[in-house]
Design a protein around this motif. Structure first.
Motif, short mmCIF file in Angstrom:
data_model
loop_
_atom_site.label_atom_id
_atom_site.label_comp_id
_atom_site.label_asym_id
_atom_site.label_seq_id
_atom_site.Cartn_x
_atom_site.Cartn_y
_atom_site.Cartn_z
N ALA A 97 64.65 139.08 -9.90
CA ALA A 97 64.25 138.39 -11.34
C ALA A 97 64.07 139.56 -12.04
N GLU A 98 63.36 140.66 -11.66
CA GLU A 98 62.76 141.50 -12.52
C GLU A 98 64.17 142.48 -13.11
N ARG A 136 75.58 139.28 -23.03
CA ARG A 136 74.78 139.78 -24.29
C ARG A 136 75.46 140.40 -25.20
N GLU A 175 61.77 137.59 -6.39
CA GLU A 175 61.08 138.24 -7.49
C GLU A 175 61.50 139.71 -8.03
N ASP A 197 64.56 131.92 -10.84
CA ASP A 197 64.46 132.36 -9.28
C ASP A 197 64.69 131.01 -8.55
N ARG A 203 66.00 140.57 -15.75
CA ARG A 203 65.20 140.56 -17.00
C ARG A 203 65.78 141.71 -17.64
N ALA A 204 65.49 143.25 -16.88
CA ALA A 204 65.81 144.30 -17.31
C ALA A 204 67.10 144.58 -17.69
N ALA A 250 69.01 139.34 -19.31
CA ALA A 250 69.00 137.94 -19.33
C ALA A 250 67.93 137.33 -20.38
N ASP A 251 68.02 136.39 -21.02
CA ASP A 251 67.06 135.78 -21.90
C ASP A 251 66.19 134.69 -21.16
N VAL A 252 66.60 134.15 -20.25
CA VAL A 252 65.94 133.40 -19.40
C VAL A 252 66.49 133.62 -17.83
N VAL A 253 65.38 133.79 -16.92
CA VAL A 253 65.71 134.16 -15.76
C VAL A 253 65.21 132.95 -14.57
#
Ligand SMILES: NC(=O)c1ccc[n+]([C@@H]2O[C@H](COP(=O)([O-])OP(=O)(O)OC[C@H]3O[C@@H](n4cnc5c(N)ncnc54)[C@H](OP(=O)(O)O)[C@@H]3O)[C@@H](O)[C@H]2O)c1
Length: 327
Positions: A180-181, A164, A177, A193, A184-185, A188-191
């Motif tokens: 994944a959270e 980034r 999940e 699973d 995102r934090a 990452a623009d796209v996550v």
């Protein structure tokens, strides 16, 4: 002092024991530090199992990355003051899962201000690896798409932030999940699973069929093989590690017909091949911290007594970000 020791090889929880041992002494070019925080890395797992490229003689104290306070320096070392807060790599067999550790003087760097001890301990290996991988080896450019596997893990979380910061669009692949959270934090623009989605399909979909320009792969095995299905024209696949346990084999005909590169990285080699590059990298990374662009994700802060269980959690693939032990 108290130190964790490995006397025989096996799973971390089975072979790590906490013992009272004599204080280590620094060699002529080494520094003795009081450990303020020690971060767990997958190589600690592999060394407990005897499956890492470095095999310290038994018994040894693992823990290859730390934040510490200088206690004493060897007779050929200059430039470090007692009490100075430093970070860097330890010199095994006197690793960081202990009250005191030994560092080679060229692996000692000032701890960045603004990072607490746990964050500073986790700031050396993963970010240096990410920087050398993404910039020096893969030449990641702004606007390119970066695919990061195990994106909520140690090296992966660093690569997401560095990607980034470099202006790339980052796709993070994670297992579950909770991770994944975290991805995102991290930015990452796209996550993706991997437990419920096919990353190859998602990468193709979000890049209009082009694929990822750079793949950062600390997992190996099928993850590497599947990555070749969504690598872009003139893309670069960075071989970072094999946390999944399987070393894949490359199909060179596929490399040829799709015009991509497989790029290896053993960051530790730069310590002997190009130590100045490591110092330059530390300066760049410290600036990125000061600019608020990167910051280690500490998933758990544990006590010294919890090293065996903590390292086993990393071995089992269940950690988010970094696990750090505070003696
Ligand atoms: N090349 C270098 O110079 C260099 C430097 C440092 C580290 N490394 C390597 O990078 C790799 C990652 O190290 P790390 O400390 O940052 O660990 P980590 O990524 O925090 O942990 C490993 C991650 O890999 C994924 N994974 C997939 N299959 C797994 C399995 N069977 N067992 C365990 N994990 C599995 C899991 O993430 P998901 O569930 O999200 O997939 C897990 O969280 C290691 O192989 C390490 O040796 C290489």
């Amino acid at each position: 002092m108290r130190a964790w020791q490995v006397h025989e090889l096996g799973e971390p929880r089975d072979v790590l024991t906490l013992a009272e041992v004599p204080d280590p002494e620094p060699g002529p070019r080494q520094v003795l530090v009081r450990v303020r925080a020690a971060a767990a890395n997958f190589p600690d797992v592999l060394m407990c199992r005897g499956g890492y490229q470095v095999r310290p003689p038994l018994p040894f104290t693992p823990g290859i990355e730390l934040c510490g306070e200088v206690v004493a320096a060897g007779r050929e070392v200059t430039g470090f003051a007692a009490g100075e807060r430093v970070i860097g790599g330890s010199s095994l067999p006197s690793g960081a899962f202990a009250e005191l550790a030994v560092m080679n003087s060229d692996s000692v760097f000032p701890a960045p201000e603004g990072l607490d001890d746990a964050e500073a301990a986790a700031f050396f290996i993963t970010y240096q690896t990410g920087w050398f991988g993404l910039h020096r080896r893969a030449r990641l450019a702004a606007g390119e798409t970066l695919l990061v596997h195990a994106a909520a893990g140690g090296v992966g979380s660093g690569a997401v932030q560095l990607g980034r910061a470099a202006g790339a669009r980052v796709i993070g692949v994670v297992g579950g999940e909770r991770k994944a959270e975290a991805a995102r934090a991290l930015g990452a623009d796209v996550v993706v699973d991997r437990l419920s989605q096919d990353f190859v399909e998602v990468v193709k979909e979000v890049t209009d069929g082009r694929g990822a320009d750079v793949v950062y792969d600390p997992v190996g095995g099928e993850t590497y093989t599947r990555s070749t299905k969504c690598i872009a024209f003139e893309g670069r696949i960075l071989v970072i590690g094999f946390a999944g346990g399987e070393i894949p084999t490359a199909a060179l005909n596929h490399v040829l017909i799709k015009n991509y590169s497989i790029v290896g990285l053993h960051w530790g080699l730069y310590q002997s091949k190009d130590p100045q590059a490591i110092r330059d990298c530390h300066a760049q990374l410290t600036k990125l911290v000061a600019d608020g662009l990167i910051r280690p994700l500490i998933g758990e802060r544990l006590g010294l007594a919890e090293v065996a269980d903590g390292v086993q959690t990393l071995a089992d693939g269940d950690t988010v970000g970094r696990i750090v032990f505070l003696p």
